[in-house]
Design an enzyme around this catalytic site. Structure first.
Site, PDB file in Angstrom:
ATOM      1  N   LYS A  16       0.859  -1.067   0.037  1.00 52.15           N
ATOM      2  CA  LYS A  16       0.104   0.074  -0.113  1.00 52.15           C
ATOM      3  C   LYS A  16       0.910   1.256  -0.131  1.00 52.15           C
ATOM      4  O   LYS A  16       0.695   2.172  -0.599  1.00 52.15           O
ATOM      5  CB  LYS A  16      -0.910  -0.108   1.027  1.00 52.15           C
TER       6      LYS A  16
ATOM      7  N   ASP B 185     -11.335   2.064   3.321  1.00 52.81           N
ATOM      8  CA  ASP B 185     -11.447   0.498   2.870  1.00 52.81           C
ATOM      9  C   ASP B 185     -13.009   0.320   2.834  1.00 52.81           C
ATOM     10  O   ASP B 185     -13.376  -0.728   2.413  1.00 52.81           O
ATOM     11  CB  ASP B 185     -11.122  -0.190   4.507  1.00 52.81           C
TER      12      ASP B 185
ATOM     13  N   GLN C  86      -5.328  -1.537   9.359  1.00 51.78           N
ATOM     14  CA  GLN C  86      -5.045  -3.095   8.805  1.00 51.78           C
ATOM     15  C   GLN C  86      -5.337  -4.186   9.425  1.00 51.78           C
ATOM     16  O   GLN C  86      -5.312  -4.206  10.898  1.00 51.78           O
ATOM     17  CB  GLN C  86      -3.562  -3.253   8.533  1.00 51.78           C
TER      18      GLN C  86
HETATM   19  N1  GUN Z   1      -6.462  -7.251   5.824  1.00 52.47           N
HETATM   20  C1  GUN Z   1      -6.566  -7.970   4.798  1.00 52.47           C
HETATM   21  N2  GUN Z   1      -7.099  -7.256   3.724  1.00 52.47           N
HETATM   22  C2  GUN Z   1      -7.327  -5.853   4.019  1.00 52.47           C
HETATM   23  C3  GUN Z   1      -7.811  -5.065   3.432  1.00 52.47           C
HETATM   24  O1  GUN Z   1      -8.335  -4.949   2.409  1.00 52.47           O
HETATM   25  N3  GUN Z   1      -7.868  -3.853   4.452  1.00 52.47           N
HETATM   26  C4  GUN Z   1      -7.502  -3.891   5.720  1.00 52.47           C
HETATM   27  N4  GUN Z   1      -7.508  -2.759   6.501  1.00 52.47           N
HETATM   28  N5  GUN Z   1      -7.081  -4.791   6.217  1.00 52.47           N
HETATM   29  C5  GUN Z   1      -7.003  -6.136   5.719  1.00 52.47           C
END
Ligand code: GUN
Length: 302
Positions: free
Chosen positions: A65, A132, A109
């Site tokens: 990211k 998200d 996350q």
């Molecule tokens: N953990 C696995 N995939 C994701 C995601 O798309 N967003 C977040 N915040 N955590 C994750």
């Protein structure tokens, strides 16, 4: 045509849905938008990432990211906390980021340590900064006339279908997995935006194959490698594999390999379109996160 050569033709007939390419295209589009914003004296989007603990998979996702932010020219910040942080303390940090005028969007996350409630934490995020698309407000906005920030992975799947010009209207879509983050919102998006007929299957579904065999578009979002086998798929179906499970083993270069829910080798020849794992839906989640961050910035009129 002889049967053998016909089979050979059929075996080659599927097309790969290349999430890496589409994600690269989207990142290029976003980076052009960032340049235009800069030229117009507008704010550069700023994504903040909150990471709790030192889970290896989460660290890898977060690294991707950060790399994506750099690629498109976004500002970003990382907030790291030990896995011993209390829920209350984490809530206070989220409040701070909610109020930070420079941060346009942020994510926490997942997974979080067991003593922290994902639901409480998620609901603490300001919906207009929830890039998200996890909050109940954003989940609900799928069925409103003015969606706010759409859940990132489902948004990515819809974008793949659109950019590959795969029609959804009136199609039989079967979504395997009813999770709050993927299966449930994606099903709603396929109904609302996609005008599809949608069946949601989950762990209590009896005779899963009975449903999957009727799918024009089959979406697997469970996290069980190899769950979908060839006999469960209709000839010519579109198959989207959202599953990404880390399977560890000494035979893999990094000590692990990412596996989808679909037995790709066996299933692909029966399909018209299929996503690989990795390189299918995965890169689209990040592209959607960036699109949502840009949108959050625009929504704040900065
Ligand atoms: N953990 C696995 N995939 C994701 C995601 O798309 N967003 C977040 N915040 N955590 C994750």
């Amino acid at each position: 045509m002889e049967r053998d050569s016909m089979n050979q033709t059929e075996q080659k007939s599927y097309a790969l849905i290349d999430g890496r390419k589409i994600s690269t295209d989207i990142k290029k589009e976003i980076s052009e938008q960032v340049t235009l914003r800069k030229q117009a004296g507008k704010k550069v989007p700023h994504l903040a990432i909150i990471l709790v603990g030192d889970d290896g998979a989460s660290q890898t996702y977060v690294d991707h990211k950060v790399k994506a932010c750099k690629e498109v020219g976004f500002h970003y910040s990382m907030l790291r906390f030990a896995d011993t942080i209390s829920e209350d303390k984490l809530m206070k940090h989220i409040d701070q980021v909610n109020r930070d005028e420079d941060v346009d969007g942020f994510i926490v996350q997942l997974p979080l340590p067991a003593h922290i409630s994902v639901e409480r934490i998620t609901e603490k995020i300001r919906p207009d900064k929830d890039v998200d698309g996890f909050t109940n407000r954003n989940f609900g906005s799928i069925v409103s006339k003015q969606p706010l920030l759409l859940p990132a992975t489902p948004f990515g799947v819809m974008e793949l279908l659109k950019r590959y010009e795969i029609p959804t209207e009136g199609k039989n879509c079967v979504v395997v997995g009813a999770s709050r983050l993927v299966g449930a919102p994606l099903s709603m998006m396929l109904v609302e935006e996609g005008k599809a007929t949608v069946t949601i299957c989950h762990k209590f579904t009896k005779d899963l194959a009975h449903f999957t065999r009727h799918a024009d578009i089959l979406i697997a979002a469970v996290g069980k490698p190899g769950l979908i086998t060839a006999e469960m798929v209709k000839e010519g179906a579109v198959v989207i594999d959202v599953g990404t499970t880390r399977v560890e083993g000494p035979q893999y270069k990094n000590g692990y390999s990412l596996k989808g829910d679909v037995d790709f080798k066996e299933v692909a020849p029966k399909t018209s379109f299929i996503t690989p794992v990795p390189g299918g839906v995965g890169p689209m989640t990040i592209a959607s996160l960036l699109l949502n961050t840009l949108r959050a910035t625009e929504l704040r009129n900065l």
